[in-house]
Design a protein around this motif. Structure first.
Motif, mmCIF file in Angstrom:
data_model
loop_
_atom_site.group_PDB
_atom_site.id
_atom_site.type_symbol
_atom_site.label_atom_id
_atom_site.label_comp_id
_atom_site.label_asym_id
_atom_site.label_seq_id
_atom_site.Cartn_x
_atom_site.Cartn_y
_atom_site.Cartn_z
ATOM 1 N N SER A 45 0.822 -1.209 0.000
ATOM 2 C CA SER A 45 0.000 0.000 0.000
ATOM 3 C C SER A 45 0.857 1.260 0.000
ATOM 4 N N LYS A 46 2.167 1.115 0.224
ATOM 5 C CA LYS A 46 3.066 2.266 0.197
ATOM 6 C C LYS A 46 3.359 2.713 -1.231
ATOM 7 N N HIS A 47 3.187 1.814 -2.185
ATOM 8 C CA HIS A 47 3.463 2.118 -3.584
ATOM 9 C C HIS A 47 2.234 1.794 -4.437
ATOM 10 N N PRO A 48 1.136 2.537 -4.249
ATOM 11 C CA PRO A 48 -0.063 2.257 -5.041
ATOM 12 C C PRO A 48 0.159 2.617 -6.504
ATOM 13 N N LEU A 49 -0.716 2.151 -7.331
ATOM 14 C CA LEU A 49 -0.620 2.452 -8.761
ATOM 15 C C LEU A 49 -0.852 3.936 -9.004
ATOM 16 N N ALA A 50 -0.005 4.538 -9.798
ATOM 17 C CA ALA A 50 -0.084 5.975 -10.055
ATOM 18 C C ALA A 50 -1.375 6.361 -10.779
ATOM 19 N N TYR A 51 -1.924 5.468 -11.595
ATOM 20 C CA TYR A 51 -3.094 5.804 -12.386
ATOM 21 C C TYR A 51 -4.410 5.421 -11.704
ATOM 22 N N ALA A 52 -4.352 4.813 -10.513
ATOM 23 C CA ALA A 52 -5.583 4.361 -9.874
ATOM 24 C C ALA A 52 -5.506 4.581 -8.371
ATOM 25 N N GLU A 53 -6.054 5.696 -7.925
ATOM 26 C CA GLU A 53 -6.024 6.010 -6.505
ATOM 27 C C GLU A 53 -6.795 4.952 -5.705
ATOM 28 N N GLY A 54 -6.224 4.535 -4.590
ATOM 29 C CA GLY A 54 -6.878 3.550 -3.731
ATOM 30 C C GLY A 54 -6.678 2.104 -4.143
ATOM 31 N N VAL A 55 -5.842 1.871 -5.143
ATOM 32 C CA VAL A 55 -5.579 0.501 -5.598
ATOM 33 C C VAL A 55 -4.204 0.078 -5.099
ATOM 34 N N SER A 56 -4.148 -1.085 -4.478
ATOM 35 C CA SER A 56 -2.893 -1.620 -3.966
ATOM 36 C C SER A 56 -2.520 -2.889 -4.720
ATOM 37 N N LEU A 57 -1.237 -3.192 -4.720
ATOM 38 C CA LEU A 57 -0.744 -4.403 -5.347
ATOM 39 C C LEU A 57 -0.614 -5.483 -4.275
ATOM 40 N N VAL A 58 -1.294 -6.594 -4.483
ATOM 41 C CA VAL A 58 -1.197 -7.731 -3.575
ATOM 42 C C VAL A 58 -0.294 -8.762 -4.225
ATOM 43 N N THR A 59 0.717 -9.193 -3.502
ATOM 44 C CA THR A 59 1.580 -10.257 -4.006
ATOM 45 C C THR A 59 1.426 -11.450 -3.072
ATOM 46 N N GLU A 60 1.354 -12.631 -3.668
ATOM 47 C CA GLU A 60 1.165 -13.856 -2.903
ATOM 48 C C GLU A 60 2.105 -14.929 -3.429
ATOM 49 N N THR A 61 2.562 -15.769 -2.537
ATOM 50 C CA THR A 61 3.312 -16.946 -2.929
ATOM 51 C C THR A 61 2.529 -18.142 -2.414
ATOM 52 N N LEU A 62 2.153 -19.001 -3.339
ATOM 53 C CA LEU A 62 1.362 -20.181 -3.016
ATOM 54 C C LEU A 62 2.238 -21.407 -3.220
ATOM 55 N N TYR A 63 2.418 -22.174 -2.164
ATOM 56 C CA TYR A 63 3.238 -23.379 -2.217
ATOM 57 C C TYR A 63 2.319 -24.586 -2.307
ATOM 58 N N VAL A 64 2.527 -25.411 -3.339
ATOM 59 C CA VAL A 64 1.656 -26.554 -3.587
ATOM 60 C C VAL A 64 2.480 -27.721 -4.118
ATOM 61 N N ASP A 65 2.023 -28.937 -3.858
ATOM 62 C CA ASP A 65 2.685 -30.134 -4.376
ATOM 63 C C ASP A 65 2.417 -30.237 -5.872
ATOM 64 N N GLU A 66 3.484 -30.385 -6.642
ATOM 65 C CA GLU A 66 3.372 -30.445 -8.105
ATOM 66 C C GLU A 66 2.471 -31.603 -8.550
ATOM 67 N N LEU A 67 2.601 -32.751 -7.909
ATOM 68 C CA LEU A 67 1.786 -33.910 -8.282
ATOM 69 C C LEU A 67 0.309 -33.700 -7.935
ATOM 70 N N GLU A 68 0.046 -33.077 -6.805
ATOM 71 C CA GLU A 68 -1.341 -32.838 -6.405
ATOM 72 C C GLU A 68 -2.019 -31.840 -7.337
ATOM 73 N N LEU A 69 -1.310 -30.789 -7.734
ATOM 74 C CA LEU A 69 -1.877 -29.818 -8.666
ATOM 75 C C LEU A 69 -2.073 -30.452 -10.038
ATOM 76 N N GLY A 70 -1.135 -31.298 -10.437
ATOM 77 C CA GLY A 70 -1.290 -32.051 -11.672
ATOM 78 C C GLY A 70 -0.687 -31.423 -12.916
ATOM 79 N N TYR A 71 -0.158 -30.238 -12.820
ATOM 80 C CA TYR A 71 0.477 -29.570 -13.959
ATOM 81 C C TYR A 71 1.360 -28.451 -13.435
ATOM 82 N N ILE A 72 2.232 -27.963 -14.291
ATOM 83 C CA ILE A 72 3.050 -26.804 -13.935
ATOM 84 C C ILE A 72 2.480 -25.598 -14.669
ATOM 85 N N PRO A 73 1.912 -24.646 -13.937
ATOM 86 C CA PRO A 73 1.356 -23.441 -14.578
ATOM 87 C C PRO A 73 2.448 -22.636 -15.280
ATOM 88 N N GLU A 74 2.034 -21.817 -16.231
ATOM 89 C CA GLU A 74 2.983 -21.007 -16.998
ATOM 90 C C GLU A 74 2.939 -19.546 -16.580
#
Length: 107
Positions: A45-74
């Protein structure tokens, strides 16, 4: 006597501890498929998008078993994670686990 090498032990630990829903993991619905995963997220929220007031960037890291997911996303693909659309910015595969680096702009 059965001897487990380090790589096998890491896989066992991932399943028994890291992806254990009684320890760290939760059930996530990724593009319609339920899998055990661990999510780390942050909001910039410290670095919101310059063109969109009130918009924040959410970053997430999701850890999952490759075999359970069944594919490697691109990289660059859009993913539905628990009903929320995210863009996959990077994929890392480590010892059978996938680290999916996701982001989204939210209000």
């Amino acid at each position: 006597m059965f001897v487990v090498n380090l790589r096998d032990q890491i896989k066992i630990d991932n399943q028994r501890t890291f992806l254990n829903t009684k320890e760290f993991a939760d059930i996530f619905k990724i593009d319609g498929k339920e899998v055990k995963a661990v999510l780390n997220s942050a909001t910039d929220s410290k670095h919101p998008l310059a063109y969109a007031e009130g918009v924040s960037l959410v970053t997430e890291t999701l850890y999952v078993d490759e075999l359970e997911l069944g594919y490697i996303p691109e990289q660059g693909q859009r993913m539905n994670v628990n009903g929320k659309m995210r863009t996959l910015i990077r994929v890392a595969s480590e010892k059978g686990m996938l680290a999916l680096y996701l982001e989204a702009n939210v209000t």
